[in-house]
Each structure stands twice: as C-alpha cells, then as structure tokens.
Design a protein around this motif. Structure first.
Motif, PDB file in Angstrom:
ATOM      1  N   HIS A 257       0.815  -1.211   0.000  1.00  0.00           N
ATOM      2  CA  HIS A 257       0.000   0.000   0.000  1.00  0.00           C
ATOM      3  C   HIS A 257       0.858   1.274   0.000  1.00  0.00           C
ATOM      4  CE1 HIS A 257      -2.622  -3.145   1.799  1.00  0.00           C
ATOM      5  NE2 HIS A 257      -3.562  -2.546   1.065  1.00  0.00           N
ATOM      6  N   TYR A 258       2.150   1.111  -0.289  1.00  0.00           N
ATOM      7  CA  TYR A 258       3.076   2.233  -0.187  1.00  0.00           C
ATOM      8  C   TYR A 258       2.681   3.409  -1.090  1.00  0.00           C
ATOM      9  CZ  TYR A 258       7.384   4.940  -0.691  1.00  0.00           C
ATOM     10  OH  TYR A 258       8.301   5.955  -0.747  1.00  0.00           O
ATOM     11  N   LEU A 259       2.474   3.137  -2.367  1.00  0.00           N
ATOM     12  CA  LEU A 259       2.161   4.215  -3.307  1.00  0.00           C
ATOM     13  C   LEU A 259       0.781   4.802  -3.068  1.00  0.00           C
ATOM     14  CD1 LEU A 259       3.687   2.816  -6.613  1.00  0.00           C
ATOM     15  CD2 LEU A 259       4.633   4.514  -5.050  1.00  0.00           C
ATOM     16  N   THR A 260      -0.090   4.042  -2.391  1.00  0.00           N
ATOM     17  CA  THR A 260      -1.409   4.578  -2.044  1.00  0.00           C
ATOM     18  C   THR A 260      -1.315   5.516  -0.845  1.00  0.00           C
ATOM     19  OG1 THR A 260      -2.476   2.575  -2.864  1.00  0.00           O
ATOM     20  CG2 THR A 260      -3.767   3.986  -1.401  1.00  0.00           C
ATOM     21  N   VAL A 261      -0.557   5.063   0.162  1.00  0.00           N
ATOM     22  CA  VAL A 261      -0.397   5.875   1.375  1.00  0.00           C
ATOM     23  C   VAL A 261       0.440   7.121   1.079  1.00  0.00           C
ATOM     24  CG1 VAL A 261       0.522   5.923   3.726  1.00  0.00           C
ATOM     25  CG2 VAL A 261      -0.652   3.878   2.880  1.00  0.00           C
ATOM     26  N   MET A 262       1.570   6.918   0.383  1.00  0.00           N
ATOM     27  CA  MET A 262       2.484   8.031   0.092  1.00  0.00           C
ATOM     28  C   MET A 262       2.269   8.504  -1.346  1.00  0.00           C
ATOM     29  SD  MET A 262       4.041   8.489   2.933  1.00  0.00           S
ATOM     30  CE  MET A 262       5.335   9.606   2.428  1.00  0.00           C
ATOM     31  N   ASN A 263       1.052   8.897  -1.664  1.00  0.00           N
ATOM     32  CA  ASN A 263       0.777   9.386  -3.017  1.00  0.00           C
ATOM     33  C   ASN A 263       1.285  10.816  -3.182  1.00  0.00           C
ATOM     34  OD1 ASN A 263      -1.413  11.281  -2.195  1.00  0.00           O
ATOM     35  ND2 ASN A 263      -2.472   9.385  -1.659  1.00  0.00           N
ATOM     36  N   HIS A 264       1.186  11.332  -4.405  1.00  0.00           N
ATOM     37  CA  HIS A 264       1.746  12.649  -4.721  1.00  0.00           C
ATOM     38  C   HIS A 264       1.134  13.749  -3.853  1.00  0.00           C
ATOM     39  CE1 HIS A 264       3.726  15.690  -7.126  1.00  0.00           C
ATOM     40  NE2 HIS A 264       2.576  16.284  -7.374  1.00  0.00           N
ATOM     41  N   LYS A 265      -0.162  13.683  -3.649  1.00  0.00           N
ATOM     42  CA  LYS A 265      -0.847  14.702  -2.854  1.00  0.00           C
ATOM     43  C   LYS A 265      -0.358  14.689  -1.412  1.00  0.00           C
ATOM     44  CE  LYS A 265      -5.466  16.336  -1.576  1.00  0.00           C
ATOM     45  NZ  LYS A 265      -6.934  16.090  -1.708  1.00  0.00           N
ATOM     46  N   VAL A 266      -0.195  13.480  -0.854  1.00  0.00           N
ATOM     47  CA  VAL A 266       0.281  13.360   0.533  1.00  0.00           C
ATOM     48  C   VAL A 266       1.702  13.900   0.656  1.00  0.00           C
ATOM     49  CG1 VAL A 266       0.932  11.706   2.324  1.00  0.00           C
ATOM     50  CG2 VAL A 266      -1.237  11.440   1.109  1.00  0.00           C
ATOM     51  N   CYS A 267       2.557  13.589  -0.318  1.00  0.00           N
ATOM     52  CA  CYS A 267       3.938  14.070  -0.285  1.00  0.00           C
ATOM     53  C   CYS A 267       3.995  15.601  -0.310  1.00  0.00           C
ATOM     54  CB  CYS A 267       4.724  13.496  -1.461  1.00  0.00           C
ATOM     55  SG  CYS A 267       5.044  11.729  -1.341  1.00  0.00           S
ATOM     56  N   LEU A 268       3.187  16.209  -1.170  1.00  0.00           N
ATOM     57  CA  LEU A 268       3.153  17.670  -1.230  1.00  0.00           C
ATOM     58  C   LEU A 268       2.623  18.263   0.069  1.00  0.00           C
ATOM     59  CD1 LEU A 268       1.855  18.325  -4.862  1.00  0.00           C
ATOM     60  CD2 LEU A 268       4.185  18.577  -4.005  1.00  0.00           C
ATOM     61  N   LEU A 269       1.618  17.621   0.649  1.00  0.00           N
ATOM     62  CA  LEU A 269       1.054  18.096   1.916  1.00  0.00           C
ATOM     63  C   LEU A 269       2.079  17.998   3.036  1.00  0.00           C
ATOM     64  CD1 LEU A 269      -1.412  19.089   3.501  1.00  0.00           C
ATOM     65  CD2 LEU A 269      -2.074  16.696   3.842  1.00  0.00           C
ATOM     66  N   LEU A 270       2.814  16.891   3.092  1.00  0.00           N
ATOM     67  CA  LEU A 270       3.851  16.725   4.113  1.00  0.00           C
ATOM     68  C   LEU A 270       4.965  17.751   3.929  1.00  0.00           C
ATOM     69  CD1 LEU A 270       4.135  12.819   4.251  1.00  0.00           C
ATOM     70  CD2 LEU A 270       3.267  14.314   6.062  1.00  0.00           C
ATOM     71  N   ALA A 271       5.365  17.988   2.662  1.00  0.00           N
ATOM     72  CA  ALA A 271       6.419  18.966   2.391  1.00  0.00           C
ATOM     73  C   ALA A 271       5.980  20.367   2.824  1.00  0.00           C
ATOM     74  CB  ALA A 271       6.782  18.953   0.910  1.00  0.00           C
ATOM     75  N   GLY A 272       4.750  20.733   2.499  1.00  0.00           N
ATOM     76  CA  GLY A 272       4.240  22.040   2.909  1.00  0.00           C
ATOM     77  C   GLY A 272       4.153  22.177   4.415  1.00  0.00           C
ATOM     78  N   THR A 273       3.760  21.084   5.077  1.00  0.00           N
ATOM     79  CA  THR A 273       3.622  21.102   6.539  1.00  0.00           C
ATOM     80  C   THR A 273       4.958  21.299   7.228  1.00  0.00           C
ATOM     81  OG1 THR A 273       1.676  19.669   6.404  1.00  0.00           O
ATOM     82  CG2 THR A 273       2.784  19.822   8.537  1.00  0.00           C
ATOM     83  N   ILE A 274       5.996  20.595   6.752  1.00  0.00           N
ATOM     84  CA  ILE A 274       7.298  20.724   7.420  1.00  0.00           C
ATOM     85  C   ILE A 274       7.890  22.127   7.213  1.00  0.00           C
ATOM     86  CG2 ILE A 274       7.767  18.250   7.258  1.00  0.00           C
ATOM     87  CD1 ILE A 274       9.632  18.787   4.943  1.00  0.00           C
ATOM     88  N   TRP A 275       7.654  22.728   6.034  1.00  0.00           N
ATOM     89  CA  TRP A 275       8.137  24.100   5.824  1.00  0.00           C
ATOM     90  C   TRP A 275       7.363  25.087   6.690  1.00  0.00           C
ATOM     91  CZ3 TRP A 275      12.415  25.892   3.630  1.00  0.00           C
ATOM     92  CH2 TRP A 275      13.124  25.053   2.757  1.00  0.00           C
ATOM     93  N   LEU A 276       6.073  24.860   6.835  1.00  0.00           N
ATOM     94  CA  LEU A 276       5.272  25.725   7.706  1.00  0.00           C
ATOM     95  C   LEU A 276       5.718  25.575   9.156  1.00  0.00           C
ATOM     96  CD1 LEU A 276       2.888  27.645   8.165  1.00  0.00           C
ATOM     97  CD2 LEU A 276       1.398  25.635   8.302  1.00  0.00           C
TER      98      LEU A 276
END
Length: 318
Positions: A131-150
């Motif tokens: 389920h890796y690509l489902t859990v870590m999909n493109h949208k989730v990766c962008l959301l995580l990246a935005g969250t860590i910068w915030l």
C-alpha cells in the motif's frame, strides 16, 4: 520604554574559529572547498532526481528536498564565515544577525521535520509495501512537504520573536562564527533565564522528540526485516543505515546545543562546524555512494550528456 528602544547595539563582533592569520587562511581554503562540494554534490542529486523519471518516487522527492535544504542551510553561515577569514574585524549588523538566525533555524527545523517524515516514508515502504504508493501518493507528499516548511517557519519566528524583544546594550562579542540564539541572548542586558527555558522547551524538545520518534521508527523497521529475504533485507538496511547516520550527526548537534540553558562549552564551535558544513557535505556522499539507484541514474545522466556532446560536435564543425 519598550525593550526594542533599549537596544543600543548596532552590530555584533563574531569571535570566529581562530584569530591567527595563517590559520584563518588555511581554514578559508578548507571551507571554500567544502562549500563548493556541498553546492556541487547536493546540486547533482537534485538534477539527477529531476532528470530521471525512475526516481520520481516519494523517497527521492524527500531526498531532493533534503539536498535543497542542505544547500540553503550551509549558505546561511558558510559564505559569511569565508569572508570573515579574510578580515581582521569580523562584524555583522544587528539586522544581519537576526536574518541569519531566522534562516538558520528555518532550515534546521525544517530538516529535522523532513528527516522524521523520511523515516515514516521508509517505515511505510518496508513494513507496508503493498500500500506504499497509495499511502504516500503525490498529494500526501506535497502536503507533508508544505507542513514541514510551515512548521519550520513557525518555529523560527517564535525563536526570533523572543530574541529581538530583549534589550542589547553591550557587550557585542558573539562567541561563535555565526549568529545563533543561545550566544546572542547571553549578550542581552537583562535576566534571560525564562527565555533560555523557553528555547530549551522549543528547540531542545523538538530535537529530542524527533530523535526518539526516529529511533522507534527504525527499531520497528529492523524488527520487521527479520523475515525478509537476504537481498531485500540488505538493501533496506543500507537505506536505513544511511538515514540514521545523517540523523545522528544532525540531531546530535541540536540536542547538544539546544537541550541545555545557554552555557558555553569549548566543544560548541566544533559541533557547530559539523552542523553547518560537514553534515550538508556528508548527505550527498552517504545517499549517493550507498544508493545503487542513485548511482545508476547518475551514470545514465552522464552517458546521455556525453552522447549529446558527441552528437553536437559534427554539427558545430559544419
């Protein structure tokens, strides 16, 4: 009277790593080479990941973010340090000092959060591969990246807000080669014990909590690898070992510096050198030399460049 109006210091004097002219020249050459290697090494990683579609996965998305942060993190302090090696009096304006502290903590805290997210990414990839690509999909990766910068921005603003509201009326000497919150607040003309406790509660707690989360995450990963085939286990262990090396070097500094009140130790400058220059240099070495996919992609990129140059040579001669 507001605390800001009591600030009479217009600039700070950085003590630096050495006052010996010959030693400073040697250090200038060493750190110039280190800085150039940081720019080239991390830049190559970013270009390789961007160019090779086979590396357009969550792991390499976060790795390219790490390379970008390392370039920014070292650029906050190393160019100023290089310039100071060539001068007798090493000064930095009050505004320049505040700016340096802001971006230093922005990139440092963002990297801490990114390393934690990368550990979660490896946990999902190894422990839940179906389920890796489902859990870590493109949208989730962008959301995580935005969250860590915030998160890094909020953390940095909180520290700078506490620091600049203190009155500074002398002395001006900062016992380091860059501006950081602990040595700066020691120069304030007021009791800073409460501020120091808040800094420990902020930076120190973030570092320790993230370190514990990372250790637990990799502990779970190691347990889950017991039943894997030898080849898969070796590759996963190699990735985890590289990540843990970076985590130990980077978070070790943060815990050492920010999990105690502002008390100077002779080791502080040495630890700070690893934090600002050595760790950003080791990241491309660790992730490139230990990663087969990165090495294959880099060789492929180099072959394509050589082929393109050979193709252009006959056209240029016409």
């Amino acid at each position: 009277m507001p605390a800001q109006n009591q600030t009479l210091v217009m600039e700070f004097i950085l003590v630096g790593l050495s006052s010996n002219p010959r030693t400073q020249l040697v250090l200038f050459v060493i750190f110039l080479v280190v800085y150039l290697l940081i720019l080239v090494g991390n830049g190559i990683i970013m270009i390789t990941i961007l160019h090779d579609r086979g590396l357009h996965t969550p792991m390499y998305f976060f790795l390219s973010n790490l390379s970008f942060i390392d370039i920014c993190h070292s650029t906050v302090t190393v160019p100023k340090m290089l310039a100071d090696f060539l001068t007798t009096v090493k000064t930095i304006s009050f505004e320049g000092c505040v700016t340096q502290m802001f971006f230093l903590h922005l990139f440092a805290c963002t990297e801490i959060f990114l390393l934690t997210v990368m550990a979660y990414d490896r946990y999902v990839a190894i422990c839940n591969p179906m389920h890796y690509l489902t859990v870590m999909n493109h949208k989730v990766c962008l959301l995580l990246a935005g969250t860590i910068w915030l998160g890094g921005t909020v953390h940095s603003l909180a520290l700078i807000g506490m620091t600049i509201n203190l009155p500074y009326c002398g002395p001006r000497e900062v016992d380091n080669f860059f501006c950081d919150v602990p040595p700066i607040i020691k120069l304030a003309c007021t009791n800073t014990y409460v501020i120091e406790i808040l800094i420990v509660s902020n930076s120190g707690l973030i570092s320790i909590v993230c370190f514990v989360v990372l250790v637990v995450s990799y502990g779970v990963i190691l347990v889950s690898l017991r039943n894997r085939f030898a080849e898969g286990r070796r590759k996963a262990l190699s990735t985890c070992a590289a990540h843990l090396t970076v985590v130990t070097l980077f978070l070790g500094h943060c815990i050492f510096i920010y999990s105690r009140p502002s008390t100077s130790f002779s080791e502080d400058k040495v630890v700070s050198v690893f934090f600002t220059a050595i760790t950003p240099l080791l990241n491309p070495i660790i992730y490139t030399l230990r990663n087969e996919d990165m090495k294959r992609a880099l060789h492929k990129l180099l072959r394509q460049k050589v082929t393109a140059e050979k193709t252009l040579e006959p056209l240029e001669s016409m």
